[in-house]
Structure formats: structure tokens, C-alpha cells
Design an enzyme around this catalytic site. Structure first.
Site, PDB file in Angstrom:
ATOM      1  N   ASP A 180       0.869  -1.171   0.000  1.00  0.00           N
ATOM      2  CA  ASP A 180       0.000   0.000   0.000  1.00  0.00           C
ATOM      3  C   ASP A 180       0.911   1.227   0.000  1.00  0.00           C
ATOM      4  OD1 ASP A 180      -2.331   1.712   0.553  1.00  0.00           O
ATOM      5  OD2 ASP A 180      -1.464   1.851   2.563  1.00  0.00           O
ATOM      6  N   ASP A 187      -0.155   5.085   0.741  1.00  0.00           N
ATOM      7  CA  ASP A 187      -0.384   6.147   1.715  1.00  0.00           C
ATOM      8  C   ASP A 187      -0.212   5.643   3.147  1.00  0.00           C
ATOM      9  OD1 ASP A 187      -0.978   7.626  -0.497  1.00  0.00           O
ATOM     10  OD2 ASP A 187      -3.145   7.641  -0.169  1.00  0.00           O
TER      11      ASP A 187
END
Length: 319
Positions: free
Chosen positions: A72, A74
Site C-alpha cells: 500500500d 499512503d
């Protein structure tokens, strides 16, 4: 779609959009990766033709060809939300007006405080963000994206997570970013970090110009899992031998797909889930702050719009 027959029409529609978004992201990511590999091979050939031998890797790479890592973006790889930083760069360049900035700031605050994803509110956020880039050329936003990475993103990479990604690369494994951010923005970040490529939200473009429509839906939650599943099938990967990393409980579907899930800088729900299942945890935040940095991943499309450029760097759909 026959397998979805037991679902209500609304659930079938949502699932179908997730599958479409995931497949589109996987297709875009593989295309980008193949183009990068082709360019690298051409450079190597030119170098050898000139009498310069290609450099040997510092250490021998003996990797598992059926394993890969999915990160991922962010608050996992980067502090804050990539699209928020991208929005700052666009506003600096007067890409949109102050009233639009005010509207998006309000939407960001709403998602941040509410912590839920109201479908109507998310639809409005997505539509308003897409309207900003409609009619602009993909190449224009790509060029701006390169500049903005240097201005706002380069110094926000978590060193600890970067080291984890590098460990996979050193083992000869491919490493992919998986994010709700526009796929071209994600691809820029992946390239700058030396990763294999990126899976991100894909928007439609015709003749290199954004149409203002998404392909499927934002790559968020279940759509991320669909993208990873589609990419794994196309690449011949064994998900039981793969690893995934995220900070958000929204990515539990993706983390649950692989044999080696990691919770990085986890939110409260993910930390609890990870501990219950004995997943590995890593926290690189000072003082192990529970609060997220920047826009929360739970915002989903809210983060997409709250950053003011939801579909700014979205990939051309293969026609």
C-alpha cells in the site's frame, strides 16, 4: 458473473465494479512494467554494443520467481496521502481555483471526522475531482507529476518500509505498489523507488485525453484485492508465497490474500486484526502515534478527492 447470482443487485454491481477496477489496474501495471523492462533491455544492448559490459549486481540474486510483494502507498510507504501532495503541487501551479480547493478541503475534513464512506458523498467527491482533469492530456499530468514528486514526496518516504521493499528486490522478487491513488502518479513513485510497478485507480482516456470517467471504481478496499489477484494470475505468482504490506484495515482483503501479511504503521482496527491472527507488525512512526499522517486511508475516494486531483494521473485504458 454467474457466481455472483446470490448477491443482491446492488451488491452484484459493487462487486462487478471492484473486479473491473482490479483487472484494469493489473492490466495497466503489467503494461507499464513491460515497457520499463523493454527500455532497460534496449539500454543494456546499446551499452554492450559500445564495448561496456553491464554491471553485475552487488550480490547474486537467487529469488523465488513465484513470489512478489505488494505495498500500500499512503501511510505505508509514504507519510500522508500521495494525492494530497499532488494536489498541493497542482494548486501551486494554478491548475484549479481557490473555490475548488475550499470544496475539496471540506470533503477531506468530512471524511477525516466521519470515518465512514457514505456512497452519495463519495460519488460527489469522485465526480468533482474527475471534472478537474477532464479534457487535459495524460502527458501533461505525467510531466507535472514528476516535478511534484521531487517537490513534495521524495522526502516523505518511510525509510523502514523502503528497506523492506528493497529486501524483496534484493531477493529477486518483483515489488508492486497497490493504491487508490491515480495509477500514473503511483507509477511515477514506483519508478523513483526502483520498484517493479504500480496498481492504481484507472481512468479512461481517448487519444491521450481524459474523458472524466473511471474504469470501474477507485482501487480501494476489495478492489485492491481483485487487482492483486488478477496480477498474480497474469504473472504466474503463488499468493501463498507472496507478501503484502498496509497501514489500513480497509486493506484486510488484500492482506488476507497472501501468505505473508504485514501491518505497517497500523490503524487501531488493523492492529487488533493483525494481533488476533499473529500477523507481523512494523511501526515507523515517532512515538507510535495512533493518528494517521495526512489523509486517512479510510477516506478511500474521499482521499482521492480531498487531495484535489483524484483522477489526475490515471492510466489510458487499452482499447
Amino acid at each position: 458473473m454467474a457466481a455472483l447470482g446470490w448477491l443482491t443487485p446492488r451488491r452484484r454491481s459493487a462487486t462487478a465494479r471492484s473486479v473491473l477496477a482490479g483487472e484494469a489496474a493489473a492490466e495497466a501495471a503489467r503494461k507499464s512494467s513491460l515497457e520499463a523492462e523493454s527500455a532497460a533491455e534496449e539500454n543494456t544492448a546499446e551499452s554492450t554494443a559500445e564495448g561496456t559490459e553491464p554491471e553485475e549486481p552487488e550480490f547474486p540474486v537467487v529469488g523465488d520467481e513465484r513470489a512478489a510483494a505488494f505495498f500500500d502507498l499512503d501511510n505505508t510507504v509514504m507519510q500522508g496521502a500521495a494525492i494530497f501532495h499532488f494536489g498541493r503541487g497542482l494548486y501551486k501551479r494554478k491548475f484549479f481555483e481557490r473555490r475548488e480547493l475550499t470544496r475539496f478541503a471540506w470533503q477531506q475534513a468530512w471524511f477525516r471526522l466521519a470515518g465512514v464512506e457514505d456512497p452519495e458523498h463519495m460519488q460527489d467527491a469522485r465526480d468533482s475531482a474527475l471534472s478537474i482533469v477532464k479534457g487535459h492530456r495524460v502527458s501533461e499530468l505525467m510531466s507535472i507529476g514528476e516535478e511534484i514528486y521531487d517537490e513534495y514526496m521524495a522526502d516523505r518516504i518511510w525509510p523502514g518500509t523502503r528497506a523492506l521493499a528493497q529486501a524483496h528486490l534484493d531477493a529477486g522478487q518483483k515489488v508492486w505498489l497497490v493504491t487508490a491513488a491515480p495509477v500514473e502518479t503511483a507509477t511515477i513513485i514506483a519508478r523513483r523507488l526502483g520498484l517493479t510497478g504500480a496498481l492504481g485507480t484507472v481512468a479512461e482516456s481517448v487519444d491521450g485525453v481524459y474523458t472524466g470517467r473511471l474504469v470501474g471504481e477507485p482501487l480501494h478496499g476489495p478492489a485492491k484485492a481483485e487487482a492483486v489477484r488478477a496480477l498474480a494470475a497474469a504473472e504466474g505468482l503463488d499468493l501463498a508465497r507472496c507478501a503484502a504490506y498496509s497501514d489500513s484495515h480497509n486493506d484486510i482483503p488484500m492482506l488476507s490474500l497472501v501468505g505473508h501479511p504485514y501491518a505497517i504503521n497500523p490503524d487501531t482496527k488493523l492492529r487488533k486484526h493483525a494481533r488476533a491472527r499473529d500477523w507481523r507488525l512494523r511501526d515507523y512512526r515517532t512515538g507510535r502515534k495512533a493518528a494517521k499522517v495526512g489523509i486517512p486511508a479510510a477516506a478511500g475516494v474521499g482521499a482521492l478527492a480531498g487531495g484535489t486531483a483524484a483522477a489526475v494521473a490515471l492510466h489510458r485504458r487499452r482499447r
